[in-house]
Enzyme design. Structure first.
Site, PDB file in Angstrom:
ATOM      1  N   GLY A  18       0.792  -1.182  -0.066  1.00 38.21           N
ATOM      2  CA  GLY A  18       0.089  -0.152   0.014  1.00 38.21           C
ATOM      3  C   GLY A  18       0.708   1.127   0.031  1.00 38.21           C
ATOM      4  CB  ALA A  19       0.962   4.310  -2.159  1.00 42.22           C
ATOM      5  NE  ARG A  60       5.588  -3.163  -4.738  1.00 42.46           N
ATOM      6  CZ  ARG A  60       4.105  -3.323  -4.448  1.00 42.46           C
ATOM      7  NH1 ARG A  60       3.695  -3.112  -3.083  1.00 42.46           N
ATOM      8  NH2 ARG A  60       3.512  -3.609  -5.471  1.00 42.46           N
ATOM      9  CB  CYS A 127      -6.256  -3.131  -4.135  1.00 39.91           C
ATOM     10  SG  CYS A 127      -4.449  -3.669  -3.793  1.00 39.91           S
ATOM     11  CG  ASP A 196      -0.058   2.197  -5.823  1.00 41.61           C
ATOM     12  OD1 ASP A 196      -1.168   1.714  -5.862  1.00 41.61           O
ATOM     13  OD2 ASP A 196       0.816   2.104  -5.028  1.00 41.61           O
ATOM     14  CG  ASN A 206      -5.201   1.845  -7.136  1.00 39.42           C
ATOM     15  OD1 ASN A 206      -4.522   2.099  -6.127  1.00 39.42           O
ATOM     16  ND2 ASN A 206      -6.394   1.164  -6.913  1.00 39.42           N
ATOM     17  CE  LYS A 207      -2.124  -3.934  -6.169  1.00 39.36           C
ATOM     18  NZ  LYS A 207      -0.529  -4.487  -6.672  1.00 39.36           N
ATOM     19  CE  LYS A 232      -1.070   7.082  -1.614  1.00 41.53           C
ATOM     20  NZ  LYS A 232      -2.208   6.550  -1.329  1.00 41.53           N
TER      21      LYS A 232
END
Ligand code: RUB
Length: 287
Positions: A18-19, A60, A127, A196, A206-207, A232
């Site tokens: 998770g960001a 990441r 997610c 993200d 995002n996911k 973000k």
């Protein structure tokens, strides 16, 4: 193992995911490094934390909150002057206030997002976003009754984390496979996701699966919001962000298919115009 190495490993292995959790964990790892630094002068001290920051950023590639947090922190630390012990103490305090500022932002988002959750409604989430969980817990705290449908979010099943956390918080929770999103959308009043990255060309990263859910929600006229604090947001365009692809064994689950090219694409891009808005600490932004 030192905290810095532990955190780096845990982010890579997605034990921390998770960001925003990644960004906060990275800053806390740097704080720990600073507390234990044996550097005798500012130059040595900066070299030590800059090299650690670089390693953290590489863990990441997609969530911009990670480089944003680390770079914001390091740039404040670079500006410190005085004797080395004073610099270390000030740098440590800056880290603490950075974390606090972001926790306050999360709470503001929780309060603003909770207003979107209507009594006796159904919310679909995708997610595991700690920001979205914060919104839903806030709505529950305000006395609202609602049900949450969680997509399982293959291949890592972060939807399981969401479902467990929500059910443990006393919220009615349902779990579906990702591909059931279309089928259940006519029961849904609101879709919430995390973020993200929110890019300068007005895209949400995002996911994987978020973009498809956005199109499904729009076609059903169901409002969908992404929750994203300022950390973000990035000046980069979506094409400049590396969309992480992970080990294919995460999707093959031990199955052997030597002639198949498996791909494990884990993030996708949604134009902001497909969403009803972005919930930030400064309120809801519409695009
Ligand atoms: C998690 C994910 C989340 C965002 C936002 O992906 O896509 O929606 O990171 O999370 P992964 P948060 O599990 O691969 O890190 O709101 O907690 O920042």
């Amino acid at each position: 193992m030192k905290k810095f190495e532990k955190v780096t490993k845990e982010i890579k292995e997605m034990k921390i995911q998770g960001a925003i959790s990644i960004a906060i964990a990275a800053v806390e790892a740097l704080e720990d490094l600073i507390k234990n630094s044996k550097a005798k002068g500012k130059r040595e001290f900066l070299a030590e934390i800059e090299s650690a920051a670089e390693k953290l950023i590489k863990t990441r590639p997609t969530a911009v909150s990670l480089p944003n947090a680390v770079n914001e922190y390091i740039s404040e630390v670079r500006g410190l002057n005085g004797d080395i012990e004073g610099i270390k103490a000030a740098a440590y305090a800056i880290g603490k206030s950075f974390v606090l500022k972001n926790l306050v932002a999360l709470q503001k988002i929780a309060e603003s997002g909770a207003k979107l959750v209507k009594n006796n409604s159904t919310v679909l989430i995708h997610c595991h976003s700690s920001t979205v969980i914060g919104i839903l817990k806030q709505a529950k705290k305000e006395g609202k009754r609602f049900k949450v449908i969680c997509t399982e979010t293959r291949p890592w099943h972060q939807g399981f984390i969401s479902a467990k956390q929500l059910s443990e918080a006393g919220i009615e929770t349902e779990l579906i496979v990702d591909s059931a999103a279309m089928q259940v959308m006519n029961e849904v009043d609101l879709v919430l996701t995390g973020a993200d990255a929110v890019t300068s060309d007005k895209k949400l990263i995002n996911k994987i699966g978020t973009a498809g859910i956005a199109l499904i929600a729009k076609s059903h006229k169901v409002p969908m919001y992404a929750a994203a604090q300022k950390l973000k947001f990035t000046d980069k365009k979506s094409s400049q962000i590396v969309l992480e692809e992970r080990d294919v064994n995460e999707i093959l689950e031990g199955e052997k298919m030597p002639k198949v090219n498996a791909r494990n694409v884990v993030f996708d891009v949604t134009p902001l115009k497909e969403l009803s808005g972005i919930i930030t600490e400064d309120g809801i932004k519409k695009y």
